[in-house]
Design an enzyme around this catalytic site. Structure first.
Site, PDB file in Angstrom:
ATOM      1  CD  GLU A  40      -1.243  -2.472   1.822  1.00  0.00           C
ATOM      2  OE1 GLU A  40      -1.854  -3.544   1.702  1.00  0.00           O
ATOM      3  OE2 GLU A  40      -0.124  -2.380   2.385  1.00  0.00           O
ATOM      4  CG  ASN A  42       5.795  -0.776  -2.137  1.00  0.00           C
ATOM      5  OD1 ASN A  42       6.539  -0.225  -1.334  1.00  0.00           O
ATOM      6  ND2 ASN A  42       5.826  -2.083  -2.337  1.00  0.00           N
ATOM      7  CE1 TYR A 108      12.105 -14.257  11.714  1.00  0.00           C
ATOM      8  CE2 TYR A 108      12.573 -13.173   9.612  1.00  0.00           C
ATOM      9  CZ  TYR A 108      12.752 -14.240  10.485  1.00  0.00           C
ATOM     10  OH  TYR A 108      13.570 -15.282  10.131  1.00  0.00           O
ATOM     11  NE  ARG A 109       3.200  -8.984   7.507  1.00  0.00           N
ATOM     12  CZ  ARG A 109       3.038  -8.742   6.202  1.00  0.00           C
ATOM     13  NH1 ARG A 109       3.413  -9.648   5.294  1.00  0.00           N
ATOM     14  NH2 ARG A 109       2.512  -7.598   5.802  1.00  0.00           N
ATOM     15  CG  ASN A 169      -0.728  -7.381  -3.393  1.00  0.00           C
ATOM     16  OD1 ASN A 169       0.197  -7.884  -4.007  1.00  0.00           O
ATOM     17  ND2 ASN A 169      -0.885  -6.083  -3.287  1.00  0.00           N
ATOM     18  CG  ASP A 260       2.921  -3.085  -4.756  1.00  0.00           C
ATOM     19  OD1 ASP A 260       1.833  -3.687  -4.758  1.00  0.00           O
ATOM     20  OD2 ASP A 260       3.883  -3.411  -4.025  1.00  0.00           O
ATOM     21  CG  ASP A 296       9.610  -3.849  -1.721  1.00  0.00           C
ATOM     22  OD1 ASP A 296      10.603  -4.516  -2.065  1.00  0.00           O
ATOM     23  OD2 ASP A 296       8.708  -4.298  -0.992  1.00  0.00           O
TER      24      ASP A 296
END
Length: 318
Positions: A40, A42, A108-109, A169, A260, A296
């Site tokens: 988003e 991006n 790692y989120r 996505n 994106d 990105d």
């Protein structure tokens, strides 16, 4: 009275991004490059570079990663007035590995600040004051509360007459295809602009039959723009299909962010008043330029560059 809002609004999770230099594997790298990414943000950066007023919001940890990300997005001319740095929470981190040109991403989120977003965090007037709301399936995948937030944002937009753009996505590292279908297919039915990749449609519709896939798209109330049908993009509007060839890249350096960039170009074109077919050409130019640089969002072009290619004006080098 609706709040003063950018024309294009999007929201989701942006994460710190660590990459090994010179395309080394992570296991071989003595150092890492630090940047950030998120579908988003991006897109919001891409739209802003193309001259469209854009806003991004989301929750970031009140940590060095979150602060760096927020400052960078703001520095690209994106409105971040509704974004938050949350004390005591952490910013997600991802690592990209690309040895031999084979891309892998490690997330790692879990329990990140963004994963805790909830519908009450939304500024409804901010959404109502925009012209277009863009959402993605990634936000839906990170948590149930984030999923509910996407649904509520879409509801607010639809009630206010704000157009809704939806990119599925699909990220199967975040959830199963069964879970994804249950959430993403209803969103596709609500979208004014549905922006899937052809490979995603084969998974979402559980078929490789091209006619069956396009028959389902033809029944959607909005316009579908399908990326990656061979070397073309296919626009589906009711029973009509329009095929637009890709703008070919001179070289391919890094494919991440191409989708994106494509979506940013498409939405910017529409908001600038271009017809859908011309907006897809703009999108294709943006996507082709993104893959020719690393990162990105860093290679997303400005409007002058896109306009020059669009009109095929010769560049004066000296």
């Amino acid at each position: 009275m609706a709040a003063q809002s950018p024309d294009l609004i999007t929201f989701g999770e942006s994460m710190a991004l660590c990459m090994a230099p010179d395309y080394k594997g992570l296991d071989q790298a003595a150092s890492l490059e630090l940047t950030f990414g998120g579908a988003e943000s991006n897109l919001a950066i891409g739209a802003a570079r193309l001259g469209v007023s854009s806003g991004w919001f989301g929750a970031l940890g009140d940590d060095p990663f979150g602060l760096r990300i927020l400052k960078a997005i703001r520095g690209e001319g994106v409105d971040v007035s509704r974004a938050r740095l949350v004390p005591g929470e952490q910013t997600g981190v991802m690592f990209r590995d690309n040895p031999g040109g084979k891309l892998s991403v490690y997330y790692y989120r879990r329990h990140s600040a963004a994963s805790r977003m909830k519908p009450s965090d939304l500024d409804a007037d901010y959404i109502r004051g925009s012209r277009l709301l863009h959402v993605t399936g990634i936000t839906c995948a990170i948590s149930e509360s984030a999923r509910d937030t996407v649904r509520e944002a879409v509801r607010i937009a639809k009630e206010a007459g704000v157009k809704v753009s939806f990119d599925p996505n699909l990220r199967l590292k975040l959830w199963s295809i069964g879970e994804a279908r249950e959430v993403l297919l209803p969103l596709a039915e609500q979208a004014d602009y549905f922006l899937p990749g052809y490979d995603e449609l084969q998974l979402l519709y559980d078929t490789t039959d091209e006619d069956a896939i396009f028959d389902r798209l033809a029944k959607l109330p909005g316009v579908s723009v399908v990326k990656g049908v061979g070397e073309t993009t296919v626009i589906v509007e009711g029973g009509k299909r329009t095929v637009v060839p890709f703008h070919k890249a001179e070289k391919v350096v890094d494919t991440v962010g191409a989708g994106d960039g494509f979506c940013a170009g498409l939405l910017a074109g529409l908001l600038k008043g271009y017809p859908i077919e011309e907006a897809v050409r703009i999108a294709s130019i943006c996507g082709s330029l993104v893959v020719q640089g690393r990162g990105d969002w860093e290679a997303t072009p400005d409007w002058r560059t896109v306009e020059r290619i669009l009109t095929d004006r010769a560049r004066v080098e000296r």
